[in-house]
Structures are given as structure tokens and as C-alpha cells.
Design a protein around this motif. Structure first.
Motif, PDB file in Angstrom:
ATOM      1  N   VAL A 160      -0.915   1.079  -9.008  1.00  0.00           N
ATOM      2  CA  VAL A 160      -0.676  -0.099  -9.852  1.00  0.00           C
ATOM      3  C   VAL A 160       0.571  -0.845  -9.384  1.00  0.00           C
ATOM      4  O   VAL A 160       1.636  -0.243  -9.223  1.00  0.00           O
ATOM      5  N   GLY A 161       0.433  -2.154  -9.186  1.00  0.00           N
ATOM      6  CA  GLY A 161       1.561  -2.993  -8.807  1.00  0.00           C
ATOM      7  C   GLY A 161       1.824  -2.973  -7.305  1.00  0.00           C
ATOM      8  O   GLY A 161       1.191  -2.236  -6.550  1.00  0.00           O
ATOM      9  N   GLN A 162       2.772  -3.808  -6.896  1.00  0.00           N
ATOM     10  CA  GLN A 162       3.072  -3.939  -5.467  1.00  0.00           C
ATOM     11  C   GLN A 162       3.531  -2.625  -4.857  1.00  0.00           C
ATOM     12  O   GLN A 162       2.992  -2.163  -3.844  1.00  0.00           O
ATOM     13  N   CYS A 163       4.513  -1.992  -5.486  1.00  0.00           N
ATOM     14  CA  CYS A 163       5.048  -0.730  -4.964  1.00  0.00           C
ATOM     15  C   CYS A 163       3.972   0.352  -4.962  1.00  0.00           C
ATOM     16  O   CYS A 163       3.787   1.060  -3.977  1.00  0.00           O
ATOM     17  N   GLY A 164       3.234   0.480  -6.078  1.00  0.00           N
ATOM     18  CA  GLY A 164       2.198   1.505  -6.175  1.00  0.00           C
ATOM     19  C   GLY A 164       1.152   1.375  -5.094  1.00  0.00           C
ATOM     20  O   GLY A 164       0.702   2.364  -4.511  1.00  0.00           O
ATOM     21  N   ASN A 165       0.764   0.139  -4.795  1.00  0.00           N
ATOM     22  CA  ASN A 165      -0.264  -0.079  -3.767  1.00  0.00           C
ATOM     23  C   ASN A 165       0.272   0.139  -2.358  1.00  0.00           C
ATOM     24  O   ASN A 165      -0.433   0.662  -1.492  1.00  0.00           O
ATOM     25  N   GLN A 166       1.519  -0.232  -2.119  1.00  0.00           N
ATOM     26  CA  GLN A 166       2.089   0.009  -0.785  1.00  0.00           C
ATOM     27  C   GLN A 166       2.262   1.508  -0.525  1.00  0.00           C
ATOM     28  O   GLN A 166       1.921   2.000   0.549  1.00  0.00           O
ATOM     29  N   VAL A 167       2.761   2.243  -1.521  1.00  0.00           N
ATOM     30  CA  VAL A 167       2.911   3.698  -1.371  1.00  0.00           C
ATOM     31  C   VAL A 167       1.534   4.348  -1.235  1.00  0.00           C
ATOM     32  O   VAL A 167       1.321   5.208  -0.368  1.00  0.00           O
ATOM     33  N   GLY A 168       0.587   3.914  -2.075  1.00  0.00           N
ATOM     34  CA  GLY A 168      -0.758   4.484  -2.027  1.00  0.00           C
ATOM     35  C   GLY A 168      -1.395   4.317  -0.663  1.00  0.00           C
ATOM     36  O   GLY A 168      -2.025   5.238  -0.133  1.00  0.00           O
ATOM     37  N   GLU A 223      -2.064 -11.007  -5.806  1.00  0.00           N
ATOM     38  CA  GLU A 223      -3.069 -10.649  -4.800  1.00  0.00           C
ATOM     39  C   GLU A 223      -2.469 -10.221  -3.468  1.00  0.00           C
ATOM     40  O   GLU A 223      -3.151  -9.623  -2.650  1.00  0.00           O
ATOM     41  N   GLY A 224      -1.192 -10.534  -3.235  1.00  0.00           N
ATOM     42  CA  GLY A 224      -0.597 -10.397  -1.903  1.00  0.00           C
ATOM     43  C   GLY A 224      -0.845  -9.070  -1.213  1.00  0.00           C
ATOM     44  O   GLY A 224      -1.426  -9.017  -0.125  1.00  0.00           O
ATOM     45  N   VAL A 225      -0.402  -7.965  -1.841  1.00  0.00           N
ATOM     46  CA  VAL A 225      -0.485  -6.652  -1.184  1.00  0.00           C
ATOM     47  C   VAL A 225      -1.932  -6.221  -1.007  1.00  0.00           C
ATOM     48  O   VAL A 225      -2.317  -5.713   0.045  1.00  0.00           O
ATOM     49  N   VAL A 226      -2.752  -6.428  -2.041  1.00  0.00           N
ATOM     50  CA  VAL A 226      -4.158  -6.013  -1.960  1.00  0.00           C
ATOM     51  C   VAL A 226      -4.883  -6.808  -0.870  1.00  0.00           C
ATOM     52  O   VAL A 226      -5.701  -6.261  -0.131  1.00  0.00           O
ATOM     53  N   ASN A 227      -4.564  -8.104  -0.736  1.00  0.00           N
ATOM     54  CA  ASN A 227      -5.168  -8.901   0.343  1.00  0.00           C
ATOM     55  C   ASN A 227      -4.755  -8.385   1.716  1.00  0.00           C
ATOM     56  O   ASN A 227      -5.559  -8.366   2.645  1.00  0.00           O
ATOM     57  N   GLU A 228      -3.489  -7.956   1.820  1.00  0.00           N
ATOM     58  CA  GLU A 228      -3.026  -7.369   3.091  1.00  0.00           C
ATOM     59  C   GLU A 228      -3.811  -6.107   3.412  1.00  0.00           C
ATOM     60  O   GLU A 228      -4.150  -5.855   4.566  1.00  0.00           O
ATOM     61  N   LEU A 241      -6.853  -5.459   2.539  1.00  0.00           N
ATOM     62  CA  LEU A 241      -8.211  -5.845   2.936  1.00  0.00           C
ATOM     63  C   LEU A 241      -8.263  -6.417   4.357  1.00  0.00           C
ATOM     64  O   LEU A 241      -9.325  -6.511   4.952  1.00  0.00           O
ATOM     65  N   GLN A 242      -7.104  -6.817   4.874  1.00  0.00           N
ATOM     66  CA  GLN A 242      -7.062  -7.327   6.251  1.00  0.00           C
ATOM     67  C   GLN A 242      -6.482  -6.291   7.215  1.00  0.00           C
ATOM     68  O   GLN A 242      -6.406  -6.521   8.414  1.00  0.00           O
ATOM     69  N   GLY A 243      -6.033  -5.158   6.676  1.00  0.00           N
ATOM     70  CA  GLY A 243      -5.355  -4.151   7.486  1.00  0.00           C
ATOM     71  C   GLY A 243      -6.278  -3.059   7.978  1.00  0.00           C
ATOM     72  O   GLY A 243      -7.503  -3.134   7.835  1.00  0.00           O
ATOM     73  N   PRO A 244      -5.688  -1.994   8.556  1.00  0.00           N
ATOM     74  CA  PRO A 244      -6.493  -0.924   9.177  1.00  0.00           C
ATOM     75  C   PRO A 244      -7.340  -0.121   8.196  1.00  0.00           C
ATOM     76  O   PRO A 244      -8.252   0.571   8.610  1.00  0.00           O
ATOM     77  N   LEU A 245      -7.047  -0.198   6.883  1.00  0.00           N
ATOM     78  CA  LEU A 245      -7.810   0.585   5.905  1.00  0.00           C
ATOM     79  C   LEU A 245      -8.938  -0.209   5.250  1.00  0.00           C
ATOM     80  O   LEU A 245      -9.596   0.288   4.344  1.00  0.00           O
ATOM     81  N   ARG A 246      -9.172  -1.442   5.707  1.00  0.00           N
ATOM     82  CA  ARG A 246     -10.080  -2.350   4.989  1.00  0.00           C
ATOM     83  C   ARG A 246     -11.490  -1.787   4.809  1.00  0.00           C
ATOM     84  O   ARG A 246     -12.127  -2.023   3.785  1.00  0.00           O
ATOM     85  N   GLU A 247     -11.971  -1.022   5.791  1.00  0.00           N
ATOM     86  CA  GLU A 247     -13.357  -0.536   5.701  1.00  0.00           C
ATOM     87  C   GLU A 247     -13.520   0.601   4.701  1.00  0.00           C
ATOM     88  O   GLU A 247     -14.636   1.003   4.383  1.00  0.00           O
ATOM     89  N   LEU A 248     -12.408   1.125   4.209  1.00  0.00           N
ATOM     90  CA  LEU A 248     -12.487   2.268   3.295  1.00  0.00           C
ATOM     91  C   LEU A 248     -12.571   1.843   1.836  1.00  0.00           C
ATOM     92  O   LEU A 248     -12.771   2.677   0.962  1.00  0.00           O
ATOM     93  N   PHE A 249     -12.360   0.552   1.575  1.00  0.00           N
ATOM     94  CA  PHE A 249     -12.353   0.098   0.188  1.00  0.00           C
ATOM     95  C   PHE A 249     -13.609  -0.686  -0.149  1.00  0.00           C
ATOM     96  O   PHE A 249     -14.040  -1.554   0.595  1.00  0.00           O
ATOM     97  N   ASP A 250     -14.169  -0.346  -1.299  1.00  0.00           N
ATOM     98  CA  ASP A 250     -15.248  -1.117  -1.890  1.00  0.00           C
ATOM     99  C   ASP A 250     -14.564  -2.173  -2.763  1.00  0.00           C
ATOM    100  O   ASP A 250     -13.634  -1.859  -3.506  1.00  0.00           O
ATOM    101  N   SER A 251     -15.001  -3.422  -2.685  1.00  0.00           N
ATOM    102  CA  SER A 251     -14.317  -4.496  -3.421  1.00  0.00           C
ATOM    103  C   SER A 251     -14.267  -4.237  -4.922  1.00  0.00           C
ATOM    104  O   SER A 251     -13.374  -4.716  -5.620  1.00  0.00           O
ATOM    105  N   THR A 252     -15.213  -3.444  -5.446  1.00  0.00           N
ATOM    106  CA  THR A 252     -15.203  -3.167  -6.891  1.00  0.00           C
ATOM    107  C   THR A 252     -14.037  -2.264  -7.289  1.00  0.00           C
ATOM    108  O   THR A 252     -13.711  -2.161  -8.463  1.00  0.00           O
ATOM    109  N   GLN A 253     -13.417  -1.599  -6.306  1.00  0.00           N
ATOM    110  CA  GLN A 253     -12.282  -0.725  -6.625  1.00  0.00           C
ATOM    111  C   GLN A 253     -10.987  -1.512  -6.832  1.00  0.00           C
ATOM    112  O   GLN A 253      -9.982  -0.951  -7.237  1.00  0.00           O
ATOM    113  N   LEU A 254     -11.007  -2.800  -6.532  1.00  0.00           N
ATOM    114  CA  LEU A 254      -9.802  -3.618  -6.565  1.00  0.00           C
ATOM    115  C   LEU A 254      -9.810  -4.517  -7.793  1.00  0.00           C
ATOM    116  O   LEU A 254     -10.776  -5.239  -8.039  1.00  0.00           O
TER     117      LEU A 254
END
Length: 461
Positions: A9-17, A65-70, A72-85
Motif C-alpha cells: 500500500v502506498g508509494q513506499c509499500g509498493n517500492q519495497v514490495g 499512479e506513478g510507482v504502479v505505472n513504473e 507495469l513498465q519495468g522488469p516485473l510487468r509480466e508477473l502482474f495481472d491488471s486486476t491486482q492493481l
């Protein structure tokens, strides 16, 4: 095999995650050279199609949206289903009330749906890991709202929260309000909280940088080791906070290692709360990690195993600025990875015990775990989790900073304009924190009266 779900949750939570997922994938690929979807992967990843693609068991929430958009454009993008965001565009404006009440109400159904969906993919759901920060609006406000939803929807599933606390020089002027309002929710609704202080992370990163720039032989730090990674997991380039986020991600790597890999003495995640929390509200566990880096020169001998245990109880390796040796231990867990024997564990516990003041009724309050797979680039590692009254000064400092703002009623109108927020919320949060500090003080007061255990009665036969 049990499964866990990570909620960021939040910018920090998503970057650490995302640092956690990046490093976890690196560990699994290092161990599983063939890349086959196996039981170890199923603890945090789920198989989604016949090509053995896997998806993360995660829910990502951010009101910017900033961190989550990053991601989706980064090396982990294929691991996320858009419904998880779950995202919004406007953010919480560093306001706990906006995150907790405004967005908590607006996104409640969507968040609950995603949590249920993630849970349904698990055969045996064991734990929710919530990652958030305390200083901002979304992490503190919406993060603790999600925590309450987890308790309502899944009351029997363990809730372990990693909370990043702001430093005294934090650039968010309202962070003391946000942190104290969030503390009340953490105290009431979490099973375990792993507090991590920004200042401690800064200190650790600076020490590592200073050492690597000292020019001394044997002080060059390996760039792609687990702690200081050469690449960020959000986007390809290294960012200023990546080194700090890596340290928190490694805390999560170590605590989940027993769930992800085999070991001779694997620790069930539920056992952490069961063994380390004797009183329900006193569930704040001080984490310390060792080693904190890998040296590039493989000819330098690694630190002796016993030294690793000593390091775990030194202030330099803690993720919160505190002094547990001069406070009271309620319980302690040692989670070891690598080629370490049970005899090594026992020997070191016996060696360290005389130096560590344990509460009189729990002198044997040690929980241990052994996972056979070390972090990438290391021969072994250790995470210590201490339930210790040394967290009290951190909470007192937070209360002081809150009181300075509250006396002047500074910035309070921003909170009171939010539907659902009342002035009483501030006083209730302050009262909750004060009673928590008092409970730690009462335990501290027993430290000088520590009595040796009475001789056991012999039963006549």
C-alpha cells in the motif's frame, strides 16, 4: 504447502514490495536452475497457464499512479495481472484521514474483492504480509484501513505488518499525526508489526558506502549481492531509495524463507506471533539482519558463524534505533539460512543468553528456524526478531512530535474537513499510544527485580 499474500500500500509499500519480488525471483532462479514451477514457488507465486507462467500472490494499492505505472513498465510487468492493481490519480495529500476515510470508503469493495480473489488462489492461506509507510497519507491511512479489512474478512489468518517509520527530519510536516493515528490501528488490528526506521536504513546504507569508498583492501562490495542490488525492481535504473528498500526487502526474504524453501527446522509463519507475542498489544518486533553486504573479493574469509550471531544483537544491524541489551526481552526469534547446524544455534544461544536480560517468566523464550537455502551470494544469513521494551523510546519520540503539533492545532483543519474524521480521533490515538508506552514501562520496571527461577518441585513417588 502453505501460501501467503503480500499487500503493498502506498508509494513506499509498493517500492519495497517490488524489491522483494525481484529478489525472491532471483533466489528461486538461483536454486531452481531448470525454471520449473515447483512447490517452493507456489508459496508466493501461482501458476496461471500451461506455459508455466507464474503470477504473484499480491494486491497492489496506491492512490497515485506513478510507482504502479513504473512497475507495469519495468522488469516485473509480466508477473502482474491488471486486476491486482488498485490505483487513483490524486493521492492522499499526506493526510491520514483522506487515505483512511475517503479512499477507504471509495475503494472498500474493490479492495475486498481483490483480497478474496488472492485468497481463493491459495490452497492453504497462512499469512497476509502488509507493507506500508507511516508518514504519508495513503500508506498510513489506507494501509491501516486495509489492515482492518483483513481482520474482518479473514479473522483467522495471521497479519504481519512491515511499517516504515519516518525520521525526525521527515519532509512531511504532518507525518507525526499520520504515524500516531496509524499506530492505534496497528496496535488494535495487527498480529505482529516489524517497525523499520528510515533513519536506521539511511545509517546502514551510509556505513556500507563509507566502507566501500574507504579504499582499504577487502572492502569492495559486490554489486549484485542480495542487499545492494545493481538493478532496481521497479524500473531498470537504480534509484536513491533502492538501497534502503533492498534492506527492508531482505527482511521479508528472510522471514519468508522457511515458507519458500526446505530446512531442517523450518519455522511456520504463524509460530512467530504464537511464540513472540505474550501480550496481544505488545506485538512490535525489532528486526536485525546480518550480513548486510557481500564483499567482492572472494579470497577474504567470511565472518565466522559465531560472529554473525553477535552481529545480530548489535545496534549497527538493527532496522530501528534502539538498545535491546539495556531493555527487557519478552521473547526472541532467530531465523537462520544456509549451512548451519542445530548445534551451532544452541551453542550461540547459550553464549549470548547471559548478556541478554529476559523477563523472569520467559527465560527460555527463544524460537529458532533453520532454512537450508542461503540468500544469493552468501554462505549463511540471520534475521533476529526481538520482542523487547526498547521500542518504547521510538514511540515516546513519536508522541512528543505529535504533541508539539497538536498543542498548536497546526494543520488539523485539513483532517477535520474529511468526512468521518473527528477531533476525538486524535485524542483516542494519543491515548492508545500513551497506554502502549505505559505497558512497556511497567515491564521495564520489573527488570531490576529479575529473580532466578525457583528450584523445581520434586514429586515423591
Amino acid at each position: 504447502m502453505t501460501q501467503s499474500v503480500v499487500v503493498q500500500v502506498g508509494q513506499c509499500g509498493n517500492q519495497v514490495g517490488c524489491r522483494f519480488w525481484d529478489l525472491a525471483l532471483r533466489e528461486h532462479s538461483h536454486v531452481n536452475k531448470k525454471g520449473i514451477y515447483d512447490e517452493a514457488l507456489s508459496s508466493f507465486f501461482r501458476n496461471v497457464d500451461s506455459r508455466l507462467m507464474s503470477s504473484l500472490q499480491a494486491v497492489l494499492v496506491d492512490m497515485e499512479e506513478g510507482v504502479v505505472n513504473e512497475i507495469l513498465q519495468g522488469p516485473l510487468r509480466e508477473l502482474f495481472d491488471s486486476t491486482q492493481l488498485i490505483t487513483d490519480v490524486s493521492g492522499s495529500g499526506n493526510n491520514w484521514a483522506v487515505g483512511h476515510w475517503t479512499y477507504g470508503s471509495a475503494y472498500r469493495e474493490q479492495i475486498v474483492d481483490q483480497l478474496r480473489r488472492a485468497a481463493e488462489h491459495c490452497d492453504c492461506l497462512q499469512c497476509f504480509f502488509l507493507i506500508h509507510s507511516m508518514g504519508g497519507g495513503t500508506g498510513s491511512g489506507l494501509g491501516t484501513c486495509v489492515l482492518k479489512l483483513l481482520e474482518e474478512e479473514f479473522p483467522e489468518v495471521c497479519r504481519i505488518v512491515t511499517s516504515v517509520y519516518p525520521s525526525a527530519e521527515d519532509d512531511v510536516v504532518t507525518s507525526p499525526y499520520n504515524s500516531v493515528l496509524a499506530m492505534r490501528e496497528l496496535t488494535e488490528h495487527a498480529d505482529c508489526v516489524l517497525p523499520v526506521e528510515n533513519q536506521s536504513l539511511v545509517d546502514i546504507v551510509n556505513k556500507i558506502k563509507h566502507m566501500s569508498h574507504s579504499g582499504k583492501p577487502g572492502s569492495v562490495i559486490k554489486k549484485d549481492s542480495a542487499i545492494i542490488s545493481g538493478q532496481g525492481g521497479v524500473s531498470g535504473a537504480e534509484k536513491p531509495f533502492d538501497a534502503m528498500n533492498n534492506i527492508v526487502a531482505n527482511l521479508l526474504l528472510n522471514i519468508t524463507s522457511s515458507a519458500r524453501f526446505e530446512g531442517s527446522l523450518n519455522m511456520d509463519l504463524n509460530e512467530i506471533a504464537m511464540n513472540l507475542v505474550p501480550f496481544p498489544r505488545l506485538h512490535y518486533l525489532v528486526p536485525s539482519l546480518t550480513p548486510l553486504y557481500t564483499l567482492a573479493d572472494v579470497n577474504i574469509p567470511t565472518r565466522r558463524l559465531d560472529q554473525m550471531f553477535t552481529d545480530a544483537f548489535s545496534k549497527d544491524h538493527q532496522l530501528i534505533r534502539a538498545d535491546p541489551k539495556h531493555s527487557l526481552y519478552l521473547a526472541c526469534a532467530l531465523m537462520v539460512r544456509g549451512n548451519v547446524q542445530v548445534s551451532d544455534l544452541r551453542r550461540n544461544i547459550e553464549r549470548l543468553k547471559p548478556m541478554l536480560p529476559f523477563v523472569s517468566w520467559n527465560q527460555e523464550g527463544w524460537k529458532t528456524g533453520l532454512c537450508s537455502v542461503p540468500p544469493v551470494g552468501h554462505s549463511h544469513s540471520l534475521l533476529a526478531l526481538a520482542n523487547n521494551t526498547c521500542v518504547k523510546p521510538t514511540f515516546m519520540e513519536l508522541r512528543d512530535r505529535f504533541t508539539k503539533l497538536y498543542r498548536k492545532k497546526a494543520h488539523m483543519h485539513h483532517y477535520l474537513h474529511v468526512d468521518g474524521m473527528e477531533q476525538g480521533c486524535f485524542m483516542e490515538a494519543l491515548s492508545s499510544l500513551s497506554s502502549l508506552i505505559e505497558e512497556y514501562s511497567q515491564l521495564d520496571a520489573t527488570k531490576d527485580r529479575l529473580m532466578p527461577d525457583a528450584a523445581r518441585l520434586n514429586i515423591a513417588t
